[in-house]
Design a protein around this motif. Sequence first.
Motif, mmCIF file in Angstrom:
data_model
loop_
_atom_site.group_PDB
_atom_site.id
_atom_site.type_symbol
_atom_site.label_atom_id
_atom_site.label_comp_id
_atom_site.label_asym_id
_atom_site.label_seq_id
_atom_site.Cartn_x
_atom_site.Cartn_y
_atom_site.Cartn_z
ATOM 1 N N PRO A 29 4.830 69.752 31.011
ATOM 2 C CA PRO A 29 5.714 69.924 29.858
ATOM 3 C C PRO A 29 4.912 70.193 28.589
ATOM 4 O O PRO A 29 3.768 69.756 28.449
ATOM 5 C CB PRO A 29 6.436 68.569 29.773
ATOM 6 C CG PRO A 29 5.519 67.604 30.460
ATOM 7 C CD PRO A 29 4.856 68.392 31.541
ATOM 8 N N THR A 30 5.501 70.925 27.646
ATOM 9 C CA THR A 30 4.835 71.230 26.378
ATOM 10 C C THR A 30 4.703 69.953 25.546
ATOM 11 O O THR A 30 5.439 68.982 25.770
ATOM 12 C CB THR A 30 5.645 72.262 25.588
ATOM 13 O OG1 THR A 30 6.910 71.681 25.226
ATOM 14 C CG2 THR A 30 5.880 73.517 26.419
ATOM 15 N N PRO A 31 3.801 69.933 24.557
ATOM 16 C CA PRO A 31 3.655 68.737 23.707
ATOM 17 C C PRO A 31 4.953 68.320 23.032
ATOM 18 O O PRO A 31 5.255 67.128 22.928
ATOM 19 C CB PRO A 31 2.598 69.170 22.683
ATOM 20 C CG PRO A 31 1.771 70.179 23.406
ATOM 21 C CD PRO A 31 2.748 70.933 24.274
ATOM 22 N N ARG A 32 5.742 69.292 22.565
ATOM 23 C CA ARG A 32 7.005 68.953 21.907
ATOM 24 C C ARG A 32 8.006 68.371 22.911
ATOM 25 O O ARG A 32 8.746 67.446 22.587
ATOM 26 C CB ARG A 32 7.590 70.191 21.210
ATOM 27 C CG ARG A 32 6.799 70.641 19.997
ATOM 28 C CD ARG A 32 7.471 71.815 19.298
ATOM 29 N NE ARG A 32 8.764 71.432 18.742
ATOM 30 C CZ ARG A 32 8.917 70.859 17.561
ATOM 31 N NH1 ARG A 32 7.870 70.585 16.800
ATOM 32 N NH2 ARG A 32 10.109 70.548 17.117
ATOM 33 N N LEU A 33 8.023 68.922 24.130
ATOM 34 C CA LEU A 33 8.928 68.386 25.146
ATOM 35 C C LEU A 33 8.512 66.973 25.533
ATOM 36 O O LEU A 33 9.356 66.087 25.691
ATOM 37 C CB LEU A 33 8.932 69.295 26.377
ATOM 38 C CG LEU A 33 9.799 68.817 27.559
ATOM 39 C CD1 LEU A 33 11.255 68.653 27.126
ATOM 40 C CD2 LEU A 33 9.688 69.797 28.731
ATOM 41 N N LYS A 34 7.198 66.752 25.667
ATOM 42 C CA LYS A 34 6.718 65.419 26.007
ATOM 43 C C LYS A 34 7.091 64.411 24.918
ATOM 44 O O LYS A 34 7.540 63.308 25.221
ATOM 45 C CB LYS A 34 5.196 65.443 26.205
ATOM 46 C CG LYS A 34 4.760 66.184 27.457
ATOM 47 C CD LYS A 34 3.296 65.946 27.773
ATOM 48 C CE LYS A 34 2.379 66.601 26.776
ATOM 49 N NZ LYS A 34 0.959 66.460 27.167
ATOM 50 N N ALA A 35 6.922 64.816 23.658
ATOM 51 C CA ALA A 35 7.273 63.923 22.552
ATOM 52 C C ALA A 35 8.775 63.659 22.521
ATOM 53 O O ALA A 35 9.218 62.531 22.264
ATOM 54 C CB ALA A 35 6.827 64.540 21.223
ATOM 55 N N ALA A 184 6.571 61.867 32.448
ATOM 56 C CA ALA A 184 6.766 63.242 31.989
ATOM 57 C C ALA A 184 6.041 63.479 30.672
ATOM 58 O O ALA A 184 5.473 64.553 30.436
ATOM 59 C CB ALA A 184 8.258 63.540 31.841
ATOM 60 N N ALA A 185 6.056 62.466 29.797
ATOM 61 C CA ALA A 185 5.415 62.609 28.490
ATOM 62 C C ALA A 185 3.905 62.768 28.612
ATOM 63 O O ALA A 185 3.269 63.424 27.779
ATOM 64 C CB ALA A 185 5.739 61.398 27.610
ATOM 65 N N GLU A 186 3.308 62.191 29.644
ATOM 66 C CA GLU A 186 1.865 62.304 29.854
ATOM 67 C C GLU A 186 1.504 63.456 30.789
ATOM 68 O O GLU A 186 0.335 63.661 31.116
ATOM 69 C CB GLU A 186 1.312 60.995 30.424
ATOM 70 C CG GLU A 186 1.364 59.825 29.459
ATOM 71 C CD GLU A 186 0.529 60.052 28.216
ATOM 72 O OE1 GLU A 186 -0.538 60.694 28.337
ATOM 73 O OE2 GLU A 186 0.949 59.623 27.123
#
Length: 276
Positions: A29-35, A184-186
């Motif tokens: 997942p992209t950084p924004r999606l992870k956040a 998912a965030a990591e």
Amino acid sequence: MSSTNIALLGAIAGFTIYLGLPIGRLRRPTPRLKAGLNAVAIGILIFLVWDVLTHAWEPIDEALSEHKWGTVASGGSTLAAGLTIGLAGLVHYDAWTARRRKAAGAHPAGPGAAATAELAPKTHSQAESLALMIATGIGLHNFAEGLAIGNSAAQGDLSLAVLLVIGFGLHNATEGFGIVAPLAAEGERASWLTLLWLGLIGGGPTFLGTIIGQHLVNDTLSIAFLGLAAGSILYVVIELLAVARRTGLKTLTTWCILLGLLLGFATDAVVTAAGV
């Protein structure tokens, strides 16, 4: 309603948690999606802390209004003990696992080092540990929900039992998402076996609680499990907030936490309509 059918209701309510778990299979997942995923999970879990503590406090509050001081003392001490064990206990457990990781990585390299590493106990990543803690806290919460389903069905209030199953089922679907959000965030892609195990920990207690709730209704028992759940979920919220701060995406995080909170209240609407 037969005991088998009541147990089936509990199973349906509990295992809807698997509806939200497949998000743990996301690839890179992209950084924004992870956040965003992390923040939505925070919002859902904040709602759960409020929801759990509200249900735990209800019998104590009722006893206060009726001046039943013995019930107030036992219920209050049980809630305090549950919160302490759930919150402080996880702090010490996390510190213990961190020491294990540090000790496992402190072995000097050289002949036999590979063999030593193979014999060392397997440790989980921080994201895996968080997912397990969330599943455990939600499982304790869901056990108390199962008690409510089993008790209402055993008393012949079928309509209430069905509404509870629908409401708790909707809740569990969002809770499944909250469980795997740290993974998912990591960017850690959970295996199907891992998802199966996390679902059993988080959703299985609803089924067990339903079976027990047919034969046992005890406010102190419910308060104990709810207190443990609130403490453990609150600990995870603290951990996820630290993750959110490191992303530096304050605006996105704020809106996604709000979204998670609103999802929690929305899925609670059916249970509220049932008068629980």
